[in-house]
Design a protein around this motif. Structure first.
Motif, mmCIF file in Angstrom:
data_model
loop_
_atom_site.group_PDB
_atom_site.id
_atom_site.type_symbol
_atom_site.label_atom_id
_atom_site.label_comp_id
_atom_site.label_asym_id
_atom_site.label_seq_id
_atom_site.Cartn_x
_atom_site.Cartn_y
_atom_site.Cartn_z
ATOM 1 N N GLY A 110 -13.858 24.904 -10.592
ATOM 2 C CA GLY A 110 -13.676 23.645 -11.305
ATOM 3 C C GLY A 110 -13.022 22.557 -10.484
ATOM 4 N N GLU A 111 -12.667 22.850 -9.234
ATOM 5 C CA GLU A 111 -12.000 21.863 -8.392
ATOM 6 C C GLU A 111 -13.007 21.001 -7.638
ATOM 7 N N SER A 112 -12.620 19.771 -7.361
ATOM 8 C CA SER A 112 -13.380 18.884 -6.502
ATOM 9 C C SER A 112 -12.619 18.702 -5.196
ATOM 10 N N LEU A 113 -13.289 18.145 -4.208
ATOM 11 C CA LEU A 113 -12.610 17.868 -2.954
ATOM 12 C C LEU A 113 -11.490 16.870 -3.178
ATOM 13 N N THR A 114 -10.451 16.973 -2.372
ATOM 14 C CA THR A 114 -9.257 16.148 -2.528
ATOM 15 C C THR A 114 -9.597 14.666 -2.423
ATOM 16 N N PRO A 115 -9.226 13.849 -3.432
ATOM 17 C CA PRO A 115 -9.472 12.406 -3.343
ATOM 18 C C PRO A 115 -8.700 11.793 -2.179
ATOM 19 N N LEU A 116 -9.346 10.883 -1.461
ATOM 20 C CA LEU A 116 -8.722 10.231 -0.322
ATOM 21 C C LEU A 116 -8.852 8.719 -0.451
ATOM 22 N N PRO A 117 -8.004 7.954 0.239
ATOM 23 C CA PRO A 117 -8.124 6.496 0.202
ATOM 24 C C PRO A 117 -9.499 6.059 0.700
ATOM 25 N N ASP A 118 -10.007 4.966 0.124
ATOM 26 C CA ASP A 118 -11.354 4.510 0.458
ATOM 27 C C ASP A 118 -11.556 4.310 1.947
ATOM 28 N N GLY A 119 -10.724 3.479 2.558
ATOM 29 C CA GLY A 119 -10.913 3.153 3.968
ATOM 30 C C GLY A 119 -10.795 4.361 4.868
ATOM 31 N N GLY A 120 -9.822 5.219 4.552
ATOM 32 C CA GLY A 120 -9.634 6.412 5.363
ATOM 33 C C GLY A 120 -10.830 7.327 5.307
ATOM 34 N N TYR A 121 -11.424 7.450 4.135
ATOM 35 C CA TYR A 121 -12.581 8.334 4.022
ATOM 36 C C TYR A 121 -13.756 7.796 4.824
ATOM 37 N N ALA A 123 -13.731 5.892 7.461
ATOM 38 C CA ALA A 123 -13.471 5.986 8.900
ATOM 39 C C ALA A 123 -13.652 7.402 9.421
ATOM 40 N N ALA A 124 -13.378 8.401 8.572
ATOM 41 C CA ALA A 124 -13.430 9.789 9.029
ATOM 42 C C ALA A 124 -14.578 10.562 8.392
ATOM 43 N N HIS A 125 -15.611 9.865 7.930
ATOM 44 C CA HIS A 125 -16.699 10.499 7.184
ATOM 45 C C HIS A 125 -17.317 11.662 7.944
ATOM 46 N N THR A 126 -17.670 11.443 9.196
ATOM 47 C CA THR A 126 -18.355 12.485 9.971
ATOM 48 C C THR A 126 -17.454 13.699 10.178
ATOM 49 N N LEU A 128 -14.795 14.637 8.437
ATOM 50 C CA LEU A 128 -14.514 15.313 7.186
ATOM 51 C C LEU A 128 -15.725 16.109 6.704
ATOM 52 N N SER A 129 -16.912 15.525 6.829
ATOM 53 C CA SER A 129 -18.123 16.224 6.398
ATOM 54 C C SER A 129 -18.265 17.545 7.148
ATOM 55 N N ALA A 130 -18.093 17.489 8.454
ATOM 56 C CA ALA A 130 -18.232 18.698 9.270
ATOM 57 C C ALA A 130 -17.145 19.709 8.928
ATOM 58 N N ALA A 131 -15.923 19.222 8.721
ATOM 59 C CA ALA A 131 -14.811 20.128 8.428
ATOM 60 C C ALA A 131 -14.991 20.795 7.070
ATOM 61 N N TYR A 132 -15.360 20.016 6.038
ATOM 62 C CA TYR A 132 -15.580 20.593 4.719
ATOM 63 C C TYR A 132 -16.713 21.620 4.756
ATOM 64 N N ALA A 133 -17.802 21.285 5.443
ATOM 65 C CA ALA A 133 -18.940 22.201 5.516
ATOM 66 C C ALA A 133 -18.557 23.496 6.219
ATOM 67 N N ALA A 134 -17.796 23.379 7.315
ATOM 68 C CA ALA A 134 -17.378 24.573 8.049
ATOM 69 C C ALA A 134 -16.475 25.444 7.186
ATOM 70 N N TYR A 135 -15.582 24.823 6.447
ATOM 71 C CA TYR A 135 -14.665 25.581 5.588
ATOM 72 C C TYR A 135 -15.430 26.306 4.485
ATOM 73 N N GLU A 136 -16.308 25.590 3.771
ATOM 74 C CA GLU A 136 -17.038 26.211 2.677
ATOM 75 C C GLU A 136 -17.980 27.303 3.173
ATOM 76 N N SER A 137 -18.538 27.103 4.368
ATOM 77 C CA SER A 137 -19.400 28.130 4.942
ATOM 78 C C SER A 137 -18.610 29.398 5.253
ATOM 79 N N ARG A 138 -17.379 29.225 5.715
ATOM 80 C CA ARG A 138 -16.567 30.386 6.099
ATOM 81 C C ARG A 138 -15.982 31.110 4.889
ATOM 82 N N PHE A 139 -15.469 30.332 3.899
ATOM 83 C CA PHE A 139 -14.725 30.962 2.812
ATOM 84 C C PHE A 139 -15.456 30.973 1.467
ATOM 85 N N GLY A 140 -16.543 30.214 1.349
ATOM 86 C CA GLY A 140 -17.352 30.283 0.140
ATOM 87 C C GLY A 140 -16.811 29.522 -1.052
#
Length: 218
Positions: A110-121, A123-126, A128-140
């Motif tokens: 039921g959790e969503s990814l942690t909300p982040l400030p607009d500008g920060g997100y 700037a770090a889109h690429t 964060l996308s890679a990091a989130y994908a790597a984490y979910e792939s590893r831990f499910g």
């Protein structure tokens, strides 16, 4: 109030992999995301009284916004009344420590990814996308972290650093870390929930009244 919880060392039950979430599940678009959650002020006695006296079904529904596990919510609702916020938060911690692997998987679903400030997100889109994908792939399951007390300007770096660090965990280490982050998230959300529990909704002025003000000024 009787406690079902444990103190001290909590034995680690066998790991059960939670439901796999899409690797592309990212924070909402700019304009829709909120700033990192911050610690709130102590609720008034009246708000805690409302929380203690409200119907159990209403309280359980509200508690599910703090931790998405029905057993956790039912336990807190059933142990009312609480004499003060500290007692309520202590009970929330105890209930969180007692989450089974199945409970944890249900809460994570039921959790969503942690909300982040607009500008920060943006700037770090690429990264964060890679990091989130790597984490979910590893831990499910989705990555969760409590950002209470973290300045908005530091949120993106905090999340990226935490993901990269936690990717080095084995599954059991990450299960323990994730459970503690969920506990901290629930604790902060609960304090904010009780602060406003039972407060009357803000009355929205009728449409005709708003139009009249726009024509004639305040």
């Amino acid at each position: 109030m009787t406690s079902e919880g444990r103190h001290g060392t909590h034995p680690s039950p066998p790991h059960r992999r939670g439901p796999t979430l899409p690797a592309h599940r990212l924070p909402r678009l700019p304009g829709q995301v909120a700033l990192p959650e911050q610690k709130s002020a102590r609720p008034s006695p009246a708000r805690l009284q409302h929380f203690n006296g409200a119907p159990a079904d209403d309280v359980e529904r509200a508690l599910l916004t703090c931790c998405r596990n029905p057993r956790w919510a039912r336990r807190l609702a059933a142990h009312r009344p609480y004499p003060d916020l500290e007692a309520l938060l202590a009970a929330a911690d105890e209930a969180a420590y007692d989450l089974t692997p199945g409970d944890l998987a249900e809460a994570l679903a039921g959790e969503s990814l942690t909300p982040l400030p607009d500008g920060g997100y943006l700037a770090a889109h690429t990264a964060l996308s890679a990091a989130y994908a790597a984490y979910e792939s590893r831990f499910g399951h989705v990555f969760v972290i409590c950002l209470d007390g973290i300045a908005p300007a530091e949120a993106v770096d905090q999340v990226l650093g935490a993901i990269r660090s936690r990717l080095t965990n084995d599954r059991e280490e990450e299960r323990v870390t994730t459970a503690d982050e969920l506990r901290r998230l629930a604790r902060g959300r609960l304090a904010r929930l009780v602060q406003h529990f039972g407060a009357p909704p803000v009355r929205e002025r009728p449409l005709q009244e708003r139009h009249a003000q726009s024509r004639h000024g305040p």
